[in-house]
Design a protein around this motif. Structure first.
Motif, short mmCIF file in Angstrom:
data_model
loop_
_atom_site.label_atom_id
_atom_site.label_comp_id
_atom_site.label_asym_id
_atom_site.label_seq_id
_atom_site.Cartn_x
_atom_site.Cartn_y
_atom_site.Cartn_z
N SER A 87 -9.36 6.01 -8.23
CA SER A 87 -7.89 6.17 -8.17
C SER A 87 -7.48 6.67 -6.79
CB SER A 87 -7.42 7.17 -9.22
OG SER A 87 -7.86 6.78 -10.47
N LEU A 88 -8.26 7.63 -6.30
CA LEU A 88 -7.94 8.20 -4.98
C LEU A 88 -8.06 7.12 -3.89
CD1 LEU A 88 -7.10 11.03 -4.35
CD2 LEU A 88 -9.43 11.59 -3.72
N ILE B 212 0.85 -1.21 0.00
CA ILE B 212 0.00 0.00 0.00
C ILE B 212 0.88 1.25 0.00
CG2 ILE B 212 -1.63 1.34 1.42
CD1 ILE B 212 -2.91 -1.38 2.19
N SER C 262 4.26 5.66 -5.43
CA SER C 262 4.38 5.73 -6.90
C SER C 262 3.26 6.56 -7.50
CB SER C 262 4.43 4.32 -7.51
OG SER C 262 3.36 3.54 -7.04
N GLY C 263 2.04 6.45 -6.96
CA GLY C 263 0.94 7.27 -7.46
C GLY C 263 1.15 8.74 -7.14
N MET D 22 3.49 10.42 -9.52
CA MET D 22 2.88 10.75 -10.82
C MET D 22 2.06 12.05 -10.72
SD MET D 22 3.89 8.58 -12.92
CE MET D 22 5.16 7.44 -12.42
N ILE D 23 1.39 12.23 -9.58
CA ILE D 23 0.58 13.45 -9.41
C ILE D 23 1.49 14.67 -9.29
CG2 ILE D 23 -1.05 14.65 -7.86
CD1 ILE D 23 -2.30 11.89 -7.28
N ALA E 220 10.37 6.14 -13.45
CA ALA E 220 9.31 5.24 -12.97
C ALA E 220 8.41 4.80 -14.12
CB ALA E 220 8.49 5.94 -11.89
N VAL F 70 3.91 1.41 -1.26
CA VAL F 70 4.51 1.50 -2.61
C VAL F 70 3.50 2.14 -3.56
CG1 VAL F 70 5.27 0.12 -4.59
CG2 VAL F 70 6.09 -0.46 -2.31
N ALA F 71 2.23 1.70 -3.48
CA ALA F 71 1.20 2.26 -4.36
C ALA F 71 1.03 3.75 -4.10
CB ALA F 71 -0.13 1.53 -4.14
N ILE G 36 -7.56 3.97 -4.26
CA ILE G 36 -6.39 3.08 -4.36
C ILE G 36 -5.18 3.74 -3.72
CG2 ILE G 36 -4.73 2.04 -5.99
CD1 ILE G 36 -7.12 1.56 -7.89
N LEU G 37 -4.99 5.03 -4.03
CA LEU G 37 -3.80 5.74 -3.54
C LEU G 37 -3.76 5.78 -2.01
CD1 LEU G 37 -3.47 8.70 -6.05
CD2 LEU G 37 -2.06 6.66 -5.86
N ALA H 128 4.48 14.99 -10.44
CA ALA H 128 5.17 15.24 -11.71
C ALA H 128 4.31 16.06 -12.66
CB ALA H 128 5.55 13.91 -12.36
#
Lengths: 206, 205, 282
Positions: free
Chosen positions: A191-192, A7, A13-14, A17-18, A35, A9-10, A194-195, A20
């Motif tokens: 998505s939120l 969790i 990594s998520g 991305m946000i 990544a 790691v997810a 999951i993050l 970036a």
């Protein structure tokens, strides 16, 4: 550990991305590019899991002499041949791998899907009834669009193509847009979830 | 004789054979169809194996690692290999790390993508001046559709009226969609018939 | 069983035979009716026409082999237009199952018609997994995602790719797709990098994509075999799609006939049942 670490790691990594997205060209962007490259590699290798799973299932069917074991054997032989030619003799145009794909695999896939034409026509005949006002609207629109979109339509009634255009660009676009916005809101909230680790079904059990 | 063997009829015979074998299902399920079905599934899985071997393992991992010394890719390779830990019960949980990396990154990208790439532009293009019937219909149609799919409150009173208006719009859109779906499916059949008649049997134009 | 009830219970194999015949007859005896051109197809044509000759474009072929009857004629027609204008084409595929092999064949065939050279006029980058990462990653550096082309040649050794480090050097994206990839191109690449794009999609996808056209996220749209036939007409290069539209006409009429007969049968049978019930009650 078995759940918390994935969790974390997810989330990391998520989150990367946000971040970036807001800093193109920054250090975060550089890390996120690395990544992204990693993602394409890991996801590519994940596709092989499917191939291994097919081999597992059909090997078991052969070993247990399932009634269809001979078909499973044919499947595995075809898999081995295609994969073998691909790995050892290349995948470019002109290779055996490419011949097998262009002359057998692709036409067979196209044929499988073309059978839907029969099923959709049969379903239209058996189930497409104007029982209520909404179903009558649906039926009338379908007929106008089907006639308006074929070359013969303009000979039946010359305004049909423009009626079909109007349906597609006004009421249909309005509904499609409503669905796009609704689905996008749903995807963003998923998505939120999951993050932040609320949604974790992808981690499986055990 | 050699002309016969180099003719499209012979060259395309395997393709035509499997095409007809699959169509035999339209009559009823039979061994020929099953054979074609399993050949197809085997070739498809084999295709993926060959493609991933070259596109990912060789081109994205092996070459940059060995020729360019990009050792950072070893981490990606290791994460990819961890996926296969699921086949070893003792360490199966470790495959979740690779999965979490891909799912988490995808969720991050999706979150921004949906808000910035879909919701904002689609909403802004719905803020139309209400100076024509078409513009009014688009604005009303989008709102009515959104309200129809809003299930947090019962569809009664004014909300119910708008939702039933939404049903009207949705039926028009689904009717149009049905027409396009028929067109799509029929096109696929036309493609196969063109192959059988024009390419294989060389009849028709 | 009355006539109307019998009409509702026609064996499916009779229907299938009629469908087969309505596709086969126009292939044998073409009518060659002109296909009316929709505004979205005209916009697609205009978008390609508007970019300067010799420009570089991106050509994602995101299709499964199952829909080739629709997607291949669109790809061929669009490529013919591009090569006519001497546009230089960077192709790739986000569909692993067959995408890179099909585009290799189609590109080779159309490039051959125009005498174009691999590496300088066109290139096939092939497939990489995880489309969202591919689309975003290419925005920074294509070579990071595609170290080589489909054939395994390093990008630095391909003249065309030396001029294309990322999206900034591409004038337009011509998407050929049979799945949700258009949504990703629009919402990731158009929204984030401002890349103009047009799309050629299967008919079943076209209604949704029209919403992107109306929002100017797409500059034009081809919808399935009909879209390809319209494009063939605009290019004055009639091919398979134009021929297929005759069968399309006949089979649409047949299906509408099925619907009409099915409905007449349904209502006639219902009326007969109601009349029967009224007779019994009396």
């Amino acid at each position: 550990m078995k759940y918390r670490l994935p969790i974390l790691v997810a989330f990391a990594s998520g989150g990367l991305m946000i971040l970036a997205f807001f800093g193109r060209g920054s250090a975060v962007d550089l890390v996120s590019n690395e990544a992204l490259r990693g993602q394409t590699i890991v996801a590519g290798l994940a596709l092989l899991l499917g191939v291994f799973s097919i081999v597992q299932v059909h090997s078991r069917r052969i070993a247990t002499r399932h009634p269809d074991w001979l078909y499973s054997l044919i499947l595995l032989l075809c898999l081995a041949a295609m994969a073998g030619f691909g790995v050892f003799a290349g995948i470019e145009a002109g290779s055996v791998y490419d011949w097998l794909f262009q002359n057998l695999q692709a036409p067979m896939m196209a044929t499988m899907f073309s059978m839907l034409a029969f099923f959709i026509a049969s379903a239209a005949y058996r189930a497409f009834r104007a029982r209520t006002v909404p179903s009558a609207i649906l039926l009338a629109t379908a007929v106008i669009v089907m006639l308006g979109r074929i070359p013969m339509g303009q000979y039946i009634y010359d305004a049909l193509p423009s009626w079909a255009n109007w349906i597609m660009m006004v009421p249909s676009v309005a509904v499609q847009r409503g669905i796009i916005i609704g689905a996008a809101l749903g995807a963003a909230s998923m998505s939120l979830r999951i993050l932040v680790g609320i949604e974790r079904t992808y981690l499986g059990r055990g | 004789m050699s002309e016969f063997f180099s003719s499209p009829f012979v060259a395309l015979f395997p393709t035509a054979f499997f095409t007809l074998a699959l169509y035999s299902f339209l009559y009823r399920d039979n061994p020929l169809f099953k054979l074609a079905e399993h050949v197809f599934a085997g070739l498809s899985a084999g295709y993926y194996f060959g493609l991933i071997f070259h596109s990912v393992i060789v081109q994205q991992l092996w070459l940059p690692l060995t020729q360019d010394g990009e050792w950072i890719l070893a981490a990606s390779g290791a994460l990819g290999l961890l996926l296969f830990a699921r086949f070893i019960p003792k360490v199966a949980w470790m495959s979740r790390l690779s999965l979490a990396f891909v799912i988490g990154s995808t969720a991050g990208i999706t979150f921004i993508q949906q808000l910035h790439g879909l919701i904002l532009p689609q909403v802004s293009r719905t803020l139309l001046p209400l100076d024509s019937v078409n513009n009014v219909l688009i604005v009303v149609g989008v709102l009515a559709t959104l309200i129809y799919f809003y299930f947090s409150k019962p569809h009664t009173g004014p909300l119910g009226w708008v939702a039933s208006g939404g049903v009207g719009f949705i039926m028009v859109a689904f009717g149009a969609h049905f027409g396009y779906t028929v067109m799509a499916r029929v096109s696929l059949l036309i493609g196969r018939i063109q192959f059988l008649l024009i390419d294989w049997l060389r009849i028709g134009s | 069983m009355g006539l109307w009830e019998r009409l509702q219970r026609v064996d499916r194999r009779v229907l299938y035979t009629l469908i087969f015949l309505s596709v086969i007859i126009p292939v044998l005896f073409p009518l060659s009716l002109p296909t009316p051109v929709t505004p979205e197809t005209e916009s697609f044509y205009a978008a390609i026409e508007a970019i300067p000759d010799g420009s570089r474009i991106l050509f994602p072929f995101d299709c499964w082999p199952s829909t080739l009857a629709e997607t291949e004629p669109m790809a061929v027609a669009a490529l013919r237009h591009c090569f006519r204008k001497n546009l230089r084409v960077v192709a790739l595929s986000n569909v692993g199952m067959g995408g890179p092999s099909v585009i290799e064949r189609v590109l080779g065939q159309v490039a051959g018609e125009f005498g174009k050279q691999y590496g300088t006029d066109y290139v096939n980058l092939g497939y990489k997994a995880n489309y969202q990462a591919v689309l975003l990653g290419m925005g920074s550096k294509i070579e990071d995602i595609y170290p080589t082309d489909y054939r395994g040649t390093r990008l630095s050794e391909i003249p065309l790719m030396r001029e294309v480090p990322n999206y900034d050097s591409l004038k337009l994206t011509v998407i050929i797709s049979d799945n949700a990839m258009v949504d990703y191109w629009v919402s990731l690449v158009n929204a984030r990098f401002g890349m103009p794009m047009v799309a050629a999609v299967t008919a079943v996808m076209a209604p949704k994509q029209l919403s992107y056209v109306q929002a100017h996220q797409l500059q034009g749209l081809l919808g399935g075999m009909k879209g390809a036939a319209e494009y063939e007409r605009l290019l004055d290069a009639r091919d398979r799609a134009t021929r297929g539209m005759d069968s399309q006409s006949l089979i649409h009429l047949l299906i509408i006939g099925f619907i009409v007969i099915g409905n007449i049968g349904h209502f006639a049978a219902r009326r007969a049942r109601a009349a029967g019930r009224a007779g019994v009650a009396a």
